[in-house]
Write a protein that holds these residues in place. Sequence first.
Motif, PDB file in Angstrom:
ATOM      1  N   TRP A  81       0.964  -1.131   0.071  1.00  0.00           N
ATOM      2  CA  TRP A  81      -0.189   0.098   0.179  1.00  0.00           C
ATOM      3  C   TRP A  81       0.815   1.359  -0.007  1.00  0.00           C
ATOM      4  O   TRP A  81       0.686   2.121  -0.916  1.00  0.00           O
ATOM      5  CB  TRP A  81      -1.098  -0.023   1.187  1.00  0.00           C
ATOM      6  N   TYR A  82       1.903   1.288   0.827  1.00  0.00           N
ATOM      7  CA  TYR A  82       2.723   2.329   0.924  1.00  0.00           C
ATOM      8  C   TYR A  82       3.552   2.483  -0.513  1.00  0.00           C
ATOM      9  O   TYR A  82       3.633   3.627  -1.031  1.00  0.00           O
ATOM     10  CB  TYR A  82       3.948   2.141   1.927  1.00  0.00           C
ATOM     11  N   SER A  93      -4.392   3.209  -4.122  1.00  0.00           N
ATOM     12  CA  SER A  93      -4.050   3.497  -2.703  1.00  0.00           C
ATOM     13  C   SER A  93      -5.245   3.380  -2.019  1.00  0.00           C
ATOM     14  O   SER A  93      -5.330   3.063  -0.921  1.00  0.00           O
ATOM     15  CB  SER A  93      -3.426   4.771  -2.866  1.00  0.00           C
ATOM     16  N   ARG A  94      -6.195   4.000  -2.539  1.00  0.00           N
ATOM     17  CA  ARG A  94      -7.673   4.175  -1.848  1.00  0.00           C
ATOM     18  C   ARG A  94      -8.106   2.904  -1.656  1.00  0.00           C
ATOM     19  O   ARG A  94      -8.711   2.537  -0.581  1.00  0.00           O
ATOM     20  CB  ARG A  94      -8.792   4.855  -2.804  1.00  0.00           C
ATOM     21  N   PHE A  97      -6.081   1.054   0.993  1.00  0.00           N
ATOM     22  CA  PHE A  97      -6.694   1.692   2.483  1.00  0.00           C
ATOM     23  C   PHE A  97      -7.922   1.035   3.103  1.00  0.00           C
ATOM     24  O   PHE A  97      -8.158   0.813   4.294  1.00  0.00           O
ATOM     25  CB  PHE A  97      -6.544   2.985   2.128  1.00  0.00           C
ATOM     26  N   GLU A 101      -7.673  -1.044   6.530  1.00  0.00           N
ATOM     27  CA  GLU A 101      -8.189  -0.307   7.884  1.00  0.00           C
ATOM     28  C   GLU A 101      -8.847  -1.214   8.692  1.00  0.00           C
ATOM     29  O   GLU A 101      -8.641  -1.145  10.123  1.00  0.00           O
ATOM     30  CB  GLU A 101      -8.829   0.898   7.436  1.00  0.00           C
ATOM     31  N   PHE A 115       0.986   1.101  10.097  1.00  0.00           N
ATOM     32  CA  PHE A 115      -0.429   1.687   9.351  1.00  0.00           C
ATOM     33  C   PHE A 115      -0.556   3.390   9.624  1.00  0.00           C
ATOM     34  O   PHE A 115      -0.893   3.863   8.758  1.00  0.00           O
ATOM     35  CB  PHE A 115      -1.710   0.951  10.022  1.00  0.00           C
ATOM     36  N   SER A 116      -0.345   3.429  10.838  1.00  0.00           N
ATOM     37  CA  SER A 116      -0.298   5.058  11.183  1.00  0.00           C
ATOM     38  C   SER A 116       0.554   5.903  10.333  1.00  0.00           C
ATOM     39  O   SER A 116       0.367   6.968   9.864  1.00  0.00           O
ATOM     40  CB  SER A 116      -0.101   5.282  12.637  1.00  0.00           C
ATOM     41  N   LYS A 119      -0.522   5.803   6.744  1.00  0.00           N
ATOM     42  CA  LYS A 119      -1.847   6.798   6.762  1.00  0.00           C
ATOM     43  C   LYS A 119      -1.402   7.994   6.587  1.00  0.00           C
ATOM     44  O   LYS A 119      -2.146   8.998   5.868  1.00  0.00           O
ATOM     45  CB  LYS A 119      -2.709   6.300   7.883  1.00  0.00           C
ATOM     46  N   TYR A 122      -0.341   8.651   3.136  1.00  0.00           N
ATOM     47  CA  TYR A 122      -1.567   8.643   2.115  1.00  0.00           C
ATOM     48  C   TYR A 122      -2.316   9.977   2.321  1.00  0.00           C
ATOM     49  O   TYR A 122      -2.937  10.355   1.115  1.00  0.00           O
ATOM     50  CB  TYR A 122      -2.474   7.252   2.583  1.00  0.00           C
ATOM     51  N   PHE A 123      -2.382  10.567   3.559  1.00  0.00           N
ATOM     52  CA  PHE A 123      -2.965  11.699   3.548  1.00  0.00           C
ATOM     53  C   PHE A 123      -2.278  13.008   2.840  1.00  0.00           C
ATOM     54  O   PHE A 123      -2.807  13.845   2.423  1.00  0.00           O
ATOM     55  CB  PHE A 123      -3.225  12.116   5.126  1.00  0.00           C
ATOM     56  N   GLU A 135      -1.718  12.795  12.583  1.00  0.00           N
ATOM     57  CA  GLU A 135      -1.293  11.483  12.663  1.00  0.00           C
ATOM     58  C   GLU A 135       0.183  11.451  13.136  1.00  0.00           C
ATOM     59  O   GLU A 135       0.408  10.476  14.053  1.00  0.00           O
ATOM     60  CB  GLU A 135      -1.444  10.811  11.154  1.00  0.00           C
TER      61      GLU A 135
END
Length: 423
Positions: A81-82, A93-94, A97, A101, A115-116, A119, A122-123, A135
């Motif tokens: 994902w990263y 990515s969406r 995620f 999650e 994950f944090s 994330k 991702y933001f 975050e």
Amino acid sequence: MTVEQRIHIMDVGSKIKFFRLRRNFTQEELAQGIISVSYLSKIENNITTPSLEVLKLLSERLEVDLFEQENESLLQQMFNWYYSVRDGNAEQSRILFQKLEPLITTQSLTTYIYFSLFKARYFILLRKFDEVELELSNLEQYQATFDLKMTYFYYKFQSIIFYIKDNFHDSIEKLKEAEKALHHSTDLDQTEKADIYYLLGLAYSQLMRVPISIIYTKESLLIYQSTYNYTRSAECQILLGISYRRIGEYDKAEESYILAWKIAELSNNQVLQATICHNLGKLFSDQKQHEKALVQFQKSYILKENVSVLSKLNTIFSIVDEYYQLGDLEHSFNWLELGRTLLEEKEEYKKYSISFHLMNYLLTKEYEQLDTYFLEIALPYYRKHHMKELILKFSERLALHFEQCFKYKKASYYYSVCYKEIK
């Protein structure tokens, strides 16, 4: 005790500290009736190895299983994902995620932290910068539990936020910390090193430290070329072109842009094509070839149909300026009005709001207002955000105007501003 058990227990101190902080326990509250506070402190810092009996008692009080093994499959999914986020694949990515999650719980230290961290990245991709900072702020209290890879990502993502805020000095400081962690970590791939070098090239470029920007960008380019990452190679060529333009190596700059264009054209990447055209426009503008510059800027604007408003404003401002330099005030005004219709009351738009104000005063020949607005509003803002090219552009024009009006004191002041920025 098996080797696997010993390794697991040796690492358990970080887990204990993490879960203690999650439960808002003090060391005294966790240790009470089990061990001394000083002994707990040594365990949490991985200085000493606790007995299995102590671990069981601490597990019961924390209401977690300290012996639970990490889910390697889930970790791999998170890294995939990263990589998708890092490569700018928003749709993939969406999807990843939304899949990941629901699987994340605070019972697993490693997966929760990664994950944090991811994330937050991702933001950044989604431009939700307030959520990124929240975050990263939440993660700060667990920083002492981070391994080298976590430390690397934490500093790297912090640096990106500083860069977005035009705080390039702090961005470089965080990148240097990330680079240290990267050098000591054995299981991060070469593309991470390339990404760090590219980000350092970007930040140094913004500070006009061109030679060191070129060094880092070339290092990044070599890695991307060796891994056949053509898109990132093109991005490196664009950054090199910008650096060469700034030191007057116009032929080298054009060569870099042509190499980038070949990649962008083959992959039909309109975002890259738009960026290359914009920078070709700046290259021709620096050489006083304003007609050729306009062709490239207008081509860039057309290609930016589906990109961010900020990117469009950047090209619109350049078009306004080129028409002004050609003496075509009518077209300059028309593009200026188009730019103003796109402005919003957001901090990220302030650069263009200020610059459009200055251009309006230039076009209407209101030099007294231009002088006041530049000194009181524009210059402090440009200096704060290291916008040296804009300082030079408007300072030089004001200097020339006041010199022609025989206001030599004013002219001398603006020439000194130019000299300071060039120096």
